[in-house]
Design a protein around this motif. Structure first.
Motif, mmCIF file in Angstrom:
data_model
loop_
_atom_site.group_PDB
_atom_site.id
_atom_site.type_symbol
_atom_site.label_atom_id
_atom_site.label_comp_id
_atom_site.label_asym_id
_atom_site.label_seq_id
_atom_site.Cartn_x
_atom_site.Cartn_y
_atom_site.Cartn_z
ATOM 1 N N GLN A 1 0.834 -1.196 0.000
ATOM 2 C CA GLN A 1 0.000 0.000 0.000
ATOM 3 C C GLN A 1 0.874 1.254 0.000
ATOM 4 N N GLY A 2 0.220 2.419 -0.251
ATOM 5 C CA GLY A 2 0.902 3.690 -0.143
ATOM 6 C C GLY A 2 0.230 4.522 0.940
ATOM 7 N N GLY A 3 0.236 5.842 0.775
ATOM 8 C CA GLY A 3 0.374 6.616 -0.448
ATOM 9 C C GLY A 3 -0.228 5.945 -1.665
ATOM 10 N N GLU A 4 0.395 6.213 -2.779
ATOM 11 C CA GLU A 4 0.002 5.593 -4.037
ATOM 12 C C GLU A 4 1.167 4.728 -4.508
ATOM 13 N N VAL A 5 0.948 3.397 -4.561
ATOM 14 C CA VAL A 5 2.046 2.462 -4.819
ATOM 15 C C VAL A 5 2.745 2.741 -6.140
ATOM 16 N N PHE A 6 2.000 3.126 -7.168
ATOM 17 C CA PHE A 6 2.615 3.358 -8.473
ATOM 18 C C PHE A 6 3.452 4.636 -8.506
ATOM 19 N N THR B 1 -4.703 0.940 -4.452
ATOM 20 C CA THR B 1 -4.321 2.042 -5.335
ATOM 21 C C THR B 1 -5.486 3.006 -5.527
ATOM 22 N N ASN B 2 -5.163 4.239 -5.909
ATOM 23 C CA ASN B 2 -6.233 5.172 -6.261
ATOM 24 C C ASN B 2 -6.657 5.013 -7.725
ATOM 25 N N GLY B 3 -5.933 4.170 -8.467
ATOM 26 C CA GLY B 3 -6.342 3.825 -9.820
ATOM 27 C C GLY B 3 -6.003 4.823 -10.896
ATOM 28 N N THR B 4 -5.315 5.901 -10.542
ATOM 29 C CA THR B 4 -5.071 6.956 -11.533
ATOM 30 C C THR B 4 -3.875 6.676 -12.442
ATOM 31 N N LEU B 5 -2.958 5.816 -12.031
ATOM 32 C CA LEU B 5 -1.692 5.633 -12.750
ATOM 33 C C LEU B 5 -1.566 4.267 -13.424
ATOM 34 N N ILE B 6 -2.660 3.558 -13.598
ATOM 35 C CA ILE B 6 -2.611 2.241 -14.237
ATOM 36 C C ILE B 6 -2.686 2.432 -15.756
ATOM 37 N N ASP B 7 -1.516 2.574 -16.373
ATOM 38 C CA ASP B 7 -1.474 2.689 -17.831
ATOM 39 C C ASP B 7 -1.508 1.290 -18.450
ATOM 40 N N GLU C 1 0.818 -0.495 -19.894
ATOM 41 C CA GLU C 1 1.954 -1.338 -19.503
ATOM 42 C C GLU C 1 1.716 -1.970 -18.140
ATOM 43 N N TRP C 2 1.261 -1.167 -17.182
ATOM 44 C CA TRP C 2 1.013 -1.703 -15.848
ATOM 45 C C TRP C 2 -0.177 -2.666 -15.856
ATOM 46 N N ALA C 3 -1.206 -2.350 -16.621
ATOM 47 C CA ALA C 3 -2.375 -3.230 -16.680
ATOM 48 C C ALA C 3 -1.967 -4.620 -17.166
ATOM 49 N N GLU C 4 -1.144 -4.663 -18.199
ATOM 50 C CA GLU C 4 -0.672 -5.961 -18.695
ATOM 51 C C GLU C 4 0.165 -6.683 -17.647
#
Length: 486
Positions: A85-90, A115-121, A123-126
């Motif tokens: 967890q974070g903060g935001e892990v990404f 996650t807050n879900g804002t940084l899942i591009d 590349e990360w989704a895959e």
């Protein structure tokens, strides 16, 4: 073919089950859930976030980070879940390295993130699907874009939902059930009426479960937003009744849409206002990570201290994410923390029903107070437990910390020893000050006696003695003042 690692994992699960059922307070099983708050850095600003915003990160400095990662790796083979967890892990440095460590240590999908879900591009989704991660929990605090974006400043609900869909597309493309997607909702005055819309959104986007938790007030968020409690805490009787009626209506309607709707903090809130909370089934559906198989129904005894080791960004170790710390990993090894005196005391208190004395949260666990839970006796349990303990590959043997981490722990121990000595010295000075003050009070209470002695030809020893005591007391007070400012 079952490997030694897989056998050790399943043996640990069984041992954990037996130790929980028999109410052991010293555990030979390892944590089933290892949870880590990597840091408190974040790319958005939530007014209700209970964390400090000081940039703490467990994997900084780099000299300590590598050695701490090696110590953590010894626990991965036994864990069902390693939750980050974070903060935001990404957005936190060191997140990728931890993922690589897990992939090196185990093949089971144990990685879980919040996650807050804002940084899942893309590349990360895959990558989330290919590794695969076991769970991805997305925090969403509104059923409408306006409310969510206001409470999670810097996030956009439409983008978060698009990123969730991105992960779902990769799961379909790679024909993977994992990661399981779920969501977390913090209940506040300005968003609780949107719970029905929120649940419908989560159903539409394929979430398997959701969690509803009342807002936590902390020194950090109330300092940042002094009006937070007045603005967002649900304390008014009419609003509590409205929330109660809303949940009684909406939860049955969504019962078949999710595997579980977990709740935390609501039972205490409703019972405080004389409202029945039985329909919530919080005893069964609270936040119990990796508790599968420990109970067939509601948990008479909260299982978290038997399953979970939770580490936060300043090194504090907890046996639950909403309880007081039982130690610090910069003072003791993870193995020592798991069975530290504070950990053993906490388990003992909880078995006896002394939840609040054990360091549990009144807000989330107050309804458990005064409810003891004796061990469940099974005829063959003792023999099976002894057999499992004897074949534990690592047992409870101490994992030797590398040089830098050992040095840190030695220095912390030395600092603690010095502080204890100073505390003893301070108490001695305070005792001396009290006695000296009593002597001054005694002298000042008998002026006639001092005057009579003077008339009878005395040379004034009482006056001389009083002045000496006053000077001594003043000096002690200066020393104590210096100690108190250290």
């Amino acid at each position: 073919m079952t490997t030694d690692t897989e056998r050790a994992y399943h043996d640990n699960l069984r041992l954990s089950h037996l130790e929980y059922e028999q109410r052991h307070i010293y555990l030979y099983s390892r944590p089933r859930c290892l949870s880590l708050v990597l840091g408190n850095a974040c790319n958005i600003d939530c007014p209700h976030c209970y964390q400090a915003k000081n940039g703490d990160n467990l994997l900084r400095p780099a000299g300590i980070a590598e050695e701490l990662r090696r110590e953590l790796m010894a626990f991965y083979p036994y864990a069902s879940t390693f939750r980050i967890q974070g903060g935001e892990v990404f957005a936190i440095r060191g997140f990728r390295e931890l993922i690589d460590d897990v992939a090196q240590a185990v093949r089971r999908p144990i990685l879980s993130i919040s996650t807050n879900g804002t940084l899942i591009d893309d590349e990360w989704a895959e990558r989330l699907v290919r590794i695969p991660f076991s769970n991805v929990t997305v925090s969403i605090d509104g059923g409408t874009r306006a409310t969510h974006n206001r409470l999670r400043n810097g996030a956009d609900l439409d983008q978060v939902l698009a990123n969730i869909d991105r992960v779902q597309r990769w799961k379909a493309k790679l024909r993977s059930d994992m990661p399981y997607l779920d969501s977390f909702f913090v209940i506040m005055r300005s968003n609780f009426r949107e719970i029905p819309q929120y649940l419908e959104l989560m159903r539409q986007h394929g979430m398997i479960s959701v969690a509803l938790q009342t807002m936590e007030l902390s020194p950090e968020n109330t300092a940042r937003v002094p009006t937070l409690e007045a603005d967002e805490s649900i304390t008014d009787r009419r609003e509590v009744e409205e929330l109660h009626a809303l949940l009684r209506d909406v939860l049955p309607r969504f019962e078949k849409s999710f595997r579980a709707v977990r709740v935390s903090g609501l039972q205490t809130l409703f019972e405080t206002h004389g409202l029945s909370a039985a329909f919530l089934e919080e005893g069964e559906k609270s936040l119990y990570p990796d508790s599968d198989g420990l109970s067939e129904g509601a948990f008479e005894l909260c299982p978290n201290p038997w399953t979970t080791l939770f580490l936060v960004e300043n090194g504090d170790a907890h046996l639950c994410f909403i309880s007081q710390p039982i130690g610090n990993l910069y003072s003791e090894s993870l193995s020592a923390l798991w069975n530290s005196p504070n950990a053993i005391s906490k388990r003992s208190d909880m078995i006896a029903g002394r939840y609040l004395a054990s360091g549990c949260s009144r807000q989330y666990c107050g309804w458990r107070e005064g409810k003891p839970s004796p061990p469940r006796t099974v005829a063959s349990a003792g023999r099976e437990w002894r057999e499992l303990v004897s074949i534990q590959p690592c047992g409870q043997s101490e994992i030797e910390a590398p040089e830098n981490l050992s040095l840190v722990r030695r220095l912390v121990a030395e600092e603690r020893r010095k502080r204890n000595e100073l505390e003893v010295y301070k108490r001695s000075l305070e005792s001396l000050l009290v006695n000296a003050q009593k002597h001054i009070d005694h002298l000042e209470a008998a002026p006639e006696k001092a005057a009579a002695g003077s008339r009878n030809g005395a040379t004034g020893p009482g006056k001389h003695r009083a002045a000496w005591v006053v000077r001594a007391v003043r000096k002690i007070r200066r020393v104590l003042g210096a100690f108190r400012h250290r």
